[in-house]
Every structure is written in structure tokens, then in C-alpha cells.
Scaffold this motif. Structure first.
Motif: not given
Length: 322
Positions: A75-76, A78-79, A277, A73
Motif C-alpha cells: 500500500t502507499e 507501507e511504501r 504500516p 502488493r
């Protein structure tokens, strides 16, 4: 920023909720709980009794859903942003676990009792972030130091500056544990800025993100519990600073000088991290931090030999990148 899509459960109260219900406590309610007693700070025995009521078991947290959310769930981008914050907090908790005993040496007896409980909290928080990094984010590492080695390169500059300064101040205290000026410098960096401003600000950023997106329930429960622990720590730390300045007004100069260094570190760090993000602009985070700082000094009523508003106004353009 949008309002959280999941309303807070009104039965989940900051003061008394167990670990299973803390994920439903809105971060603004928890921050309000923290600030509630700043104008009439509890003494150390009262804060120790509160610690005994609010202890929680970090191994009760379940990160199974967090692992699915992290993989499916987020995104890259966000991670990457989220892990940069989590890594900074993991390293910070571990550093304080090692350095808080130095500050404890010069404390009064009731303060020592409370600080011993805070040390146990910091160890629990270290394990919390270690579990999140390995079980939710899937990072490698067979023990805490191995995970810290893995995440070192991900730590945002926002954390590196203040914790580097704290390491220097801890070394001062090792040599002179009864030096009150050195204790005020350490207390300003740790209790006021790291716990009272930096940690609480990124708590609001990440927990708001989790609630808005409806993700990472294990992190939400555990980090909200960490925030409740921080309420005790910040109140005790602000009591220390208030009492230190009251006993010797000259120590306010140490607080002033330390804050000025920290604000310049924050100005430099603000240009190296992207909060977008996670749903926040850099300007929103900077204003959040300044608001946290203003409120604590205002509510505690520390008398300073300078105009704090002018100091912050003078530095704020630097924080904005001007």
C-alpha cells in the motif's frame, strides 16, 4: 503480531548460508547468532577470518520481484514507511563509509585490519540500499549522491539524531585521533547504538514485515546478509568498549553520558515516525530497542559506575512519550 506465514528453511543457517539462501534465515535466528558470542567475544583476527568466509556480492541480488511487489502488493502507507527506513539506512551507511576511517586512525594494528574489512562492508551496504531504492522502489538518480539527494527528505528522525551526533564525534576524532575518551564516545554512538540497537531493531521490523507479507525477496536476502555483517561489527565494537572500560574505568562515564544523550534523541524522534504500516506499534519498537541495549551491556559485562537499570527506567517514560 502474527507469526510469519513462510517458515524459515532449517537448512539456511546464519553462519554459513550463501546469499541465495539468506532470505530463508529468520531474523530472530540471525539476531541470536549475533548475540551468541557477546559473553565470550572473538578477537579481531577471528572476526577478520569470519569476514573472509562471509563476503557476498551485492550485484548478485535480483530486485525484479521486489519491483513488482513494491508496485502491486504494498500500500502507499507501507511504501512510505518502508522507504523512510531504507532511506535512513542508505544515508547512514554512506556516512559511516566516509567517517569510519577517522576511528581507524587510533586503533591497534589487529583492530585496523578488521576495521578495514568493516569499511568494505559499509561500502557494499551503501550499494545495496542504492540498488533497492532505484531498482525496487523506482526512485530517480543516476549515481549514489543523486539518489541520496532524492531520499534526503524521507529520512526518519530516528536516524537523523544519532547520525548527527556521530558527525560531531567524528570531527572530534579528526582533531585528536588518539583521544581515548573521544573514541569511546564515538564507539558508544556507532557500535553500541547505531549498529547494535538502531540498525538491528529496524532489521527486525522490516524483515519481519517482508516475511509476514511474503514480499521483497531481494531485500530480504540482501538485508539479512547486511545483518550478518553487522554481527561482526557489533561484536568488534563491543570488544572495543569492553576493553576500553577495562583499561580505564573512568571511560565508562563517557559511555554513560553518550547513552543519555542518545536516549533523549530517541525520545524526541519516537514521536515523529509511524511504524503501524509495517505491523509494529511505536511502543513495540521502543521496547525492542531498549531490549537490544540491555542485552548487549549485560552480556558483555561492562562495569559501569551507576545503576544502568535505573537510568533506563528513568528515561523509558520519555521514550513512551510520557
Amino acid at each position: 503480531m502474527s507469526e510469519p506465514v513462510t517458515p524459515a528453511d532449517p537448512r539456511a543457517a546464519p553462519e554459513s548460508s550463501g546469499l541465495g539462501r539468506l532470505a530463508e534465515v529468520d531474523i530472530d535466528d540471525m539476531l541470536g547468532y549475533l548475540h551468541r558470542d557477546l559473553k565470550n567475544l572473538p578477537d579481531y583476527p577471528a572476526l577478520y577470518r569470519r569476514y573472509l568466509r562471509q563476503r557476498w556480492d551485492v550485484y548478485e541480488l535480483d530486485f525484479t520481484a521486489d519491483r513488482r511487489d513494491w508496485t502491486d502488493r504494498l500500500t502507499e502507507a507501507e511504501r512510505t514507511a518502508f522507504l523512510s527506513v531504507a532511506a535512513g539506512l542508505h544515508h547512514g551507511e554512506r556516512q559511516v563509509e566516509a567517517e569510519l576511517p577517522v576511528f581507524l586512525l587510533g586503533a591497534g594494528e589487529e583492530e585496523k585490519v578488521f576495521l578495514a574489512s568493516q569499511l568494505e562492508d559499509e561500502a557494499r551496504h551503501t550499494v545495496f540500499f542504492d540498488r533497492f531504492c532505484t531498482e525496487a522502489a523506482g526512485l530517480p538518480g543516476e549515481n549514489i549522491l543523486a539518489v541520496l539527494d532524492t531520499t534526503f527528505g524521507r529520512v526518519a528522525e530516528t536516524f537523523a539524531g544519532p547520525f548527527g551526533l556521530l558527525a560531531y564525534q567524528s570531527d572530534e576524532l579528526r582533531r585528536r585521533p588518539d583521544d581515548q575518551a573521544a573514541r569511546v564516545r564515538f564507539g558508544t554512538t556507532y557500535f553500541l547504538w547505531i549498529e547494535g540497537v538502531l540498525a538491528l531493531s529496524v532489521m527486525k521490523v522490516t524483515l519481519s514485515f517482508c516475511r509476514n507479507r511474503g514480499v521483497l525477496p531481494g531485500y530480504r536476502a540482501g538485508f539479512t546478509a547486511v545483518c550478518r555483517d553487522e554481527a561482526r561489527h557489533v561484536q568488534a565494537g563491543m570488544r572495543f568498549l569492553r576493553d576500553s572500560v577495562a583499561r580505564d574505568p573512568a571511560t565508562a562515564v563517557e559511555l554513560h553520558r553518550t547513552l543519555r544523550v542518545i536516549l533523549r534523541l530517541a525520545a524526541a524522534a519516537s514521536r515523529h515516525f509511524d511504524y503501524e504500516p509495517l505491523g509494529w506499534t511505536g511502543e513495540e519498537v521502543r521496547l525492542l530497542m531498549i531490549g537490544q541495549l540491555r542485552r548487549k551491556l549485560r552480556d558483555v559485562g561492562i562495569a559501569l559506575p551507576f545503576d544502568l537499570s535505573l537510568l533506563l527506567d528513568a528515561v523509558q517514560p520519555e521514550l513512551a512519550g510520557g
